[in-house]
Every structure is written in C-alpha cells, then in structure tokens.
Design an enzyme around this catalytic site. Structure first.
Site, PDB file in Angstrom:
ATOM      1  CD1 TRP A   1      -2.818   1.651   0.607  1.00 28.30           C
ATOM      2  CD2 TRP A   1      -1.365   2.497   2.076  1.00 28.30           C
ATOM      3  NE1 TRP A   1      -3.229   2.932   0.905  1.00 28.30           N
ATOM      4  CE2 TRP A   1      -2.351   3.470   1.797  1.00 28.30           C
ATOM      5  CE3 TRP A   1      -0.340   2.808   2.961  1.00 28.30           C
ATOM      6  CZ2 TRP A   1      -2.333   4.730   2.394  1.00 28.30           C
ATOM      7  CZ3 TRP A   1      -0.322   4.065   3.557  1.00 28.30           C
ATOM      8  CH2 TRP A   1      -1.321   5.009   3.278  1.00 28.30           C
TER       9      TRP A   1
ATOM     10  CD  GLU B   1      -4.614  -1.600   1.972  1.00 29.96           C
ATOM     11  OE1 GLU B   1      -5.455  -1.151   2.759  1.00 29.96           O
ATOM     12  OE2 GLU B   1      -3.460  -1.935   2.321  1.00 29.96           O
TER      13      GLU B   1
ATOM     14  CE  LYS C   1      -6.760   5.681   2.627  1.00 36.64           C
ATOM     15  NZ  LYS C   1      -5.794   5.764   3.738  1.00 36.64           N
TER      16      LYS C   1
ATOM     17  CG  ASP D   1      -8.990  -1.081   4.356  1.00 33.13           C
ATOM     18  OD1 ASP D   1     -10.074  -0.559   4.697  1.00 33.13           O
ATOM     19  OD2 ASP D   1      -7.992  -1.089   5.099  1.00 33.13           O
TER      20      ASP D   1
ATOM     21  CG  HIS E   1      -8.825   1.683   1.654  1.00 32.79           C
ATOM     22  ND1 HIS E   1      -7.568   1.228   1.317  1.00 32.79           N
ATOM     23  CD2 HIS E   1      -8.723   2.153   2.909  1.00 32.79           C
ATOM     24  CE1 HIS E   1      -6.744   1.425   2.341  1.00 32.79           C
ATOM     25  NE2 HIS E   1      -7.426   1.979   3.317  1.00 32.79           N
TER      26      HIS E   1
ATOM     27  CG  HIS F   1      -5.993  -4.671   5.420  1.00 30.38           C
ATOM     28  ND1 HIS F   1      -5.035  -3.687   5.230  1.00 30.38           N
ATOM     29  CD2 HIS F   1      -5.309  -5.812   5.685  1.00 30.38           C
ATOM     30  CE1 HIS F   1      -3.842  -4.211   5.372  1.00 30.38           C
ATOM     31  NE2 HIS F   1      -3.978  -5.501   5.643  1.00 30.38           N
TER      32      HIS F   1
ATOM     33  CG  ASP G   1      -9.296   4.464   5.307  1.00 26.59           C
ATOM     34  OD1 ASP G   1      -9.714   3.487   5.954  1.00 26.59           O
ATOM     35  OD2 ASP G   1      -8.095   4.626   5.020  1.00 26.59           O
TER      36      ASP G   1
ATOM     37  CG  ASP H   1      -8.080   2.779   9.396  1.00 26.67           C
ATOM     38  OD1 ASP H   1      -8.357   1.695   8.869  1.00 26.67           O
ATOM     39  OD2 ASP H   1      -7.352   3.624   8.861  1.00 26.67           O
TER      40      ASP H   1
ATOM     41  CG  ASP I   1      -5.437  -1.492   8.410  1.00 26.75           C
ATOM     42  OD1 ASP I   1      -4.979  -0.926   9.416  1.00 26.75           O
ATOM     43  OD2 ASP I   1      -5.219  -1.097   7.246  1.00 26.75           O
TER      44      ASP I   1
END
Length: 412
Positions: free
Chosen positions: A179, A220, A222, A253, A256, A280, A288, A290, A320
């Site tokens: 990433w 990955e 995004k 993810d 993302h 993820h 994003d 998290d 993640d």
C-alpha cells in the site's frame, strides 16, 4: 443454553457442531500497529502520509517488549487461530544503521521467536512507505525522482525476502501487502504518468525472483487519504487490472471505498477471477477512519460471502484499524472477536437452502427465512465456542482493566 441453540438451529437444517469446528480452522491476521498508534520501532516516528491516529489514551506501547506484552495479553482473550500482521517499520535494528531498503530477516528474528512462543499460525508483512524522509512530495513508488522511486523499489524487494524468511520459519505462507499513500491534495495536471511510474516500480519488484509458493503479494487500493483528497495513484481500477495481469492478489479494505460501495459485494466479484482475495477489515465512519470493527451488518455480509462461497481458504482475512482514544488492548479484542463472531454467524446460515430458494425465484420464502434466522439464539453457540477454548465471555474486560491498572498506567 448451547443445547437450546443447537436444537433451534437444527430445526433449520444447521449443524452447530460443524460450524464450531469450521470456525476453528479459519485464521485471522491481527495487526500489530493498534498497540502503538502506527508509530513503529525503527525511528520513523508518528504516522504520516495520509494516516492519522486520534486520541491519547494512556499506555501506548513504546518498545518491542511493551508491544509484545500487550499483543500477548490481547491475543490470549481472542479465540481461534491467529496470525500476526507486521509493518516493516517494526524492524528491530539494535544499533544497525540500515535504512528501509536494507532491512534483512535478522531485523525481525525476535518477532519470529515471539510468534512461535505464543503459538501463532503465521506472520504477514507490509512494506512501510510512510513516516520516512524519502516520502518526497507525498510520492514513493510513483515518484518522478528516480532515486526516491528506486529506494522504495529496493525496500519492497527487501520485504519480499523477509517474507520468505517468515514463511520458512512459521511453515506458512506470508501475505505481503503493498500500500502506498501516493497522491495529490489538489487537482493534478497529469493523472497517467504517476500510474505508469507505479506500474514500472511494481514490475521491477515482482521481477526480483521471490518464491510465489511461500509469498503472496497483494496490492491495496484506496480512494483518498488525508492530504491526497483529489487524486490517489493506487486506485481500485489500476490495482485490479495490474493484479489480474500479473497474477497477484487484490486486497480489499472496506474503509477504502465510497460509503455506498460494499466490500461484501466485491468479494464474490473477485472470486470469479482470482484464486486468492485478501481483506483488511476495518470500520469506516464517513471515510477511511479505521474505527474498531463492530458486529454489524456489513461485517456479517463480508463473512457470509466468505463462507457461502466456500472461500475460507481463498480469502485471507486481516484486520486494520487503530484507535488511540480507547484502551488499545480492548480495541484489539473487540475487533478480533467480532470478526470471529461474524464468521460463526455466517457458518450458522443454511446457505445451500438459501441459494436454492434464490435459484427457484422463491423470493418470498427467501426473505421470510432470512428474517427468521436473525433471531435464532446465536449467543448460545458463541458461548460454546468460547467455553471449548477456555475463553471468557463478557468478563474478559475485567482482565483488560486489571492489566491497565497494573501495567499501562505505569507507562509515563
């Protein structure tokens, strides 16, 4: 309670014993960086490059000993098979002045000893292309500065060699996820050339001759990060095409994408073309962000797509997220337990029957059955999973509070 649940599910044709057994076979890769707010151990410092950790809860791990102690405690409260996911910034240099393009397996030997000691199922790995002076003008593998671009190519190649070491030592594959935070804050003048440079960099990395039977490379995508709101080099379209052409893995993810895009829908789309899909699992709030993974609808749908497509060995599940506003160990445990809960929930669905109803266009009965399943006594089966692994139920949090009062509060 379990006997009641067992009978309730049996009435719908679900074998709870088979579900519990299958759950025990599915590993989840748990990220080390929740424990120290993505600071790392190689001196890179606080996260940069579109990454931001908010909060200042007491007790952040400051070194390898504190971080591994926290991981061991948190992992002891998480049932089932577990893997450890490391970033390259967690290298233990011990006075060696190696830069990231010169990291070697010996810089991670103590991590291997730790993983073996606590009985982990494997180690996964990530190049760290942020929090470093060579993130010049917000670009790494797509940089127009050839010295910068080559530095990060060498770093990724070094990570592949370290990944082979992990695979050999742990007798398990190692997922290496690439990433990059590359992008621009405002409207770019050239969208193509940075992607051509990224393609060139990835080509050079994959040409290093790594062992594909041991190391699974993923890319990955995004949508954007802080400071790169207008253009991200590693977009979904770029990486999915690159991965397909070069026979590597896409990592999804679920923070993302646009809030109305769902990774649960992307998983079966990729399974039609890829042997492996990496995840993820996180929780985005408006973007994003998290947040800690909760036991909510999209998590259940992600798990259902893995289970009902018989893809537990094809979808590589990792977590993640990083939250510094709450107890960091509790964040690990809550998120990982919820991932396990979602997998169990999916395993307790009469998937063959549900698929048959769809194929028969019996949508009324399909809806009725799906709604009835929502109120079956899931808690009893989850409690039985915990009991068989000598795990606590909700009282696990008492251990975290004791650990906080005894250990975390002493970290000044």
């Amino acid at each position: 309670m379990y006997e009641h649940s067992k009978q309730a599910y049996a009435a719908f044709g679900v074998d709870t014993e088979a579900a519990i057994a299958k759950l025990g076979e599915i590993p989840v890769s748990i990220h080390c960086w929740q424990g120290d707010d993505v600071v790392g151990l190689d001196g890179g410092g606080a996260a940069s490059g579109g990454i931001q950790t908010t909060g200042n809860y007491p007790g952040r791990a400051r070194n390898f000993e504190e971080l591994t102690a926290d991981i061991e405690k948190a992992f002891s409260l998480i049932p089932g098979k577990k893997r450890l996911n490391l970033h390259a910034s967690y290298a233990l240099l011990k006075g060696d002045n190696a830069d990231r393009d010169g990291y070697r397996p010996e810089h991670f030997a103590d991590w291997v000893k730790f993983a073996k000691r606590i009985g982990l199922d494997g180690i996964d790995f990530n190049p760290t292309m942020f929090s470093h002076r060579n993130m010049k003008d917000g670009l790494s593998l797509s940089s127009p500065d050839e010295n910068i671009r080559k530095f990060w190519v060498r770093h990724c190649i070094a990570c592949l060699k370290i990944a082979e070491y992990f695979a050999d030592e742990m007798n398990s594959h190692c997922l290496v996820n690439i990433w990059i935070p590359d992008g621009f804050k405002d409207v770019p003048a050239d969208r193509l050339t940075p992607r051509l440079r990224l393609k060139k960099s990835l080509d050079e990395i994959l040409a290093c001759g790594y062992n594909r039977s041991k190391v699974i490379v993923a890319v990955e995508s995004k949508v954007f990060g802080i400071g790169v709101e207008s253009y991200t080099v590693g977009s979904n379209e770029f990486y999915q095409n690159y991965a397909a052409k070069n026979d590597i893995c896409c990592l999804l993810d679920n923070g993302h994408y646009h809030p109305l895009e769902y990774v649960s829908d992307k998983i079966p789309a990729l399974l039609a073309f890829y042997d492996k899909v990496a995840l993820h699992v996180t929780r985005g709030v408006r973007w994003d962000s998290d947040h800690v993974v909760l036991f909510e609808d999209e998590l259940k749908e992600i798990a259902k797509e893995i289970v009902r497509n018989d893809a537990a060995d094809k979808v590589l599940i990792g977590l993640d997220y990083f939250d510094a506003s709450i107890n960091r160990l509790a964040a690990w445990v809550v998120g990982a337990r919820n991932m396990k809960k979602a997998l169990l929930w999916a395993l307790l669905q009469p998937n063959a029957r549900l698929k048959a109803l769809q194929d028969e266009a019996n949508f009324t009965e399909l809806m009725v059955l799906q709604e009835e399943l929502k109120t079956l006594p899931f808690e009893g089966v989850w409690a039985e999973c915990l009991r068989r692994e000598h795990q606590k139920g909700a009282e696990w949090f008492k251990e975290i509070k004791e650990y906080e009062n005894k250990i975390l509060k002493e970290r000044k």
